[in-house]
Design an enzyme around this catalytic site. Sequence first.
Site, PDB file in Angstrom:
ATOM      1  CB  SER A   1      31.873  27.291  39.684  1.00 30.21           C
ATOM      2  OG  SER A   1      30.470  27.107  39.547  1.00 30.21           O
TER       3      SER A   1
ATOM      4  CE1 TYR B   1      31.784  30.097  34.985  1.00 33.87           C
ATOM      5  CE2 TYR B   1      30.464  28.331  35.946  1.00 33.87           C
ATOM      6  CZ  TYR B   1      31.150  29.531  36.080  1.00 33.87           C
ATOM      7  OH  TYR B   1      31.200  30.166  37.308  1.00 33.87           O
TER       8      TYR B   1
HETATM    9  P1  NAD Z   1      30.769  39.171  38.212  1.00 33.61           P
HETATM   10  O1  NAD Z   1      30.471  39.140  36.767  1.00 33.61           O
HETATM   11  O2  NAD Z   1      29.840  39.813  39.159  1.00 33.61           O
HETATM   12  O3  NAD Z   1      32.218  39.815  38.465  1.00 33.61           O
HETATM   13  C1  NAD Z   1      33.321  39.374  37.716  1.00 33.61           C
HETATM   14  C2  NAD Z   1      34.340  40.496  37.658  1.00 33.61           C
HETATM   15  O4  NAD Z   1      35.433  40.013  36.850  1.00 33.61           O
HETATM   16  C3  NAD Z   1      33.801  41.757  36.982  1.00 33.61           C
HETATM   17  O5  NAD Z   1      34.200  42.896  37.708  1.00 33.61           O
HETATM   18  C4  NAD Z   1      34.423  41.698  35.594  1.00 33.61           C
HETATM   19  O6  NAD Z   1      34.638  42.988  35.030  1.00 33.61           O
HETATM   20  C5  NAD Z   1      35.731  40.993  35.876  1.00 33.61           C
HETATM   21  N1  NAD Z   1      36.293  40.316  34.712  1.00 33.61           N
HETATM   22  C6  NAD Z   1      35.637  39.604  33.756  1.00 33.61           C
HETATM   23  N2  NAD Z   1      36.498  39.150  32.844  1.00 33.61           N
HETATM   24  C7  NAD Z   1      37.729  39.573  33.218  1.00 33.61           C
HETATM   25  C8  NAD Z   1      39.028  39.421  32.661  1.00 33.61           C
HETATM   26  N3  NAD Z   1      39.227  38.773  31.514  1.00 33.61           N
HETATM   27  N4  NAD Z   1      40.077  39.975  33.321  1.00 33.61           N
HETATM   28  C9  NAD Z   1      39.886  40.673  34.469  1.00 33.61           C
HETATM   29  N5  NAD Z   1      38.672  40.857  35.036  1.00 33.61           N
HETATM   30  C10 NAD Z   1      37.615  40.315  34.406  1.00 33.61           C
HETATM   31  O7  NAD Z   1      31.006  37.644  38.588  1.00 33.61           O
HETATM   32  P2  NAD Z   1      31.025  36.909  40.001  1.00 33.61           P
HETATM   33  O8  NAD Z   1      29.741  36.209  40.147  1.00 33.61           O
HETATM   34  O9  NAD Z   1      31.486  37.817  41.058  1.00 33.61           O
HETATM   35  O10 NAD Z   1      32.120  35.805  39.687  1.00 33.61           O
HETATM   36  C11 NAD Z   1      33.423  35.841  40.237  1.00 33.61           C
HETATM   37  C12 NAD Z   1      33.996  34.433  40.162  1.00 33.61           C
HETATM   38  O11 NAD Z   1      33.163  33.547  40.915  1.00 33.61           O
HETATM   39  C13 NAD Z   1      34.047  33.867  38.743  1.00 33.61           C
HETATM   40  O12 NAD Z   1      35.239  33.124  38.562  1.00 33.61           O
HETATM   41  C14 NAD Z   1      32.847  32.938  38.694  1.00 33.61           C
HETATM   42  O13 NAD Z   1      32.997  31.899  37.763  1.00 33.61           O
HETATM   43  C15 NAD Z   1      32.837  32.434  40.124  1.00 33.61           C
HETATM   44  N6  NAD Z   1      31.535  31.903  40.535  1.00 33.61           N
HETATM   45  C16 NAD Z   1      30.426  32.699  40.548  1.00 33.61           C
HETATM   46  C17 NAD Z   1      29.209  32.140  40.935  1.00 33.61           C
HETATM   47  C18 NAD Z   1      27.929  32.934  40.973  1.00 33.61           C
HETATM   48  O14 NAD Z   1      26.869  32.329  41.140  1.00 33.61           O
HETATM   49  N7  NAD Z   1      27.975  34.245  40.842  1.00 33.61           N
HETATM   50  C19 NAD Z   1      29.136  30.795  41.290  1.00 33.61           C
HETATM   51  C20 NAD Z   1      30.288  30.029  41.266  1.00 33.61           C
HETATM   52  C21 NAD Z   1      31.485  30.603  40.889  1.00 33.61           C
END
Ligand code: NAD
Length: 265
Positions: A143, A156
């Site tokens: 991220s 985080y």
């Molecule tokens: P999201 O919450 O939409 O999806 C995350 C998914 O991971 C969900 O389906 C959830 O059920 C699953 N999950 C959560 N904890 C889990 C666990 N312990 N074991 C297995 N599955 C688990 O989130 P997202 O925005 O799609 O994020 C995905 C990745 O991208 C994350 O690592 C997040 O930190 C990173 N990220 C997201 C953003 C953003 O703005 N959305 C920005 C930078 C990085």
Amino acid sequence: MAGELDGKVAIVTGGAGGIGKATVDLFVAEGARVVVADVDMDAGESLCAKLGSAAVFRRVDVAQKGDVEALVDVAVQRFGRLDVMFNNAGIACGAFPDFLDDTLEDFGKVVGVNLFGPMVGTQAAARAMKQQGRGGAILNNASIAGVLAGQAMMTYRASKAGLIHFSKSAAIDLARHGIRVNCLVPGHIRTPLSSFEEGSGADNLAQLSQEIDAIYLSNQPLKRRGSPEDVAQAALFLASDRAAQITGIALPVEGGVTTGDPVNH
Ligand code: NAD
């Protein structure tokens, strides 16, 4: 037309929602067979039902070492090999938790999913890939919070900074087995995670999300909100043989927000 991932087998953790789901859809469209791993059984099973024989769901909590190791076995037993491991699952820690109120348990929860999960996933996948002797591609979803310091979400940020550094080190170590390890560094992508649906303690979430979006876009050169599909496309490239010469990078997918001085954007 040949798909970018024809014949390849991938695992996507957190594959039932957000960025993970967009990546599963794209990987399958590009010819991969995919193991979808998530804690959310309903969403994971309904996604795989739509994708047919190209995808299989496995309930996995990436913070549990045994779950992650068994996941790699599922890929090999079900599809015969493992070529791509996308350690994508991650959790936030609410919008603005006060660091001074955080407990060791709070730290452990975030670091357990966001850093230990991908570390175990990298190790388990690399063991299988080494045994296969055909190399492989490991992607870890970090991220911009792992690049930019800030007052909010300190645990985080620490977990994602650790993940970037771990991935670069793993890239150096695993290169001798032909295994590439790269990070994705998404900016603000509209998903449940970035909407602070859990643990924010705020009752004006819609307004809060809009305000954060506006601040973010005003500091972003492209002035364009990123989507889960944008991150999925970057994951596809790094997973594919087109990236055969690329390892140890942290690829920003953030509209340029980490590029320069925000005052001059
Ligand atoms: P999201 O919450 O939409 O999806 C995350 C998914 O991971 C969900 O389906 C959830 O059920 C699953 N999950 C959560 N904890 C889990 C666990 N312990 N074991 C297995 N599955 C688990 O989130 P997202 O925005 O799609 O994020 C995905 C990745 O991208 C994350 O690592 C997040 O930190 C990173 N990220 C997201 C953003 C953003 O703005 N959305 C920005 C930078 C990085």
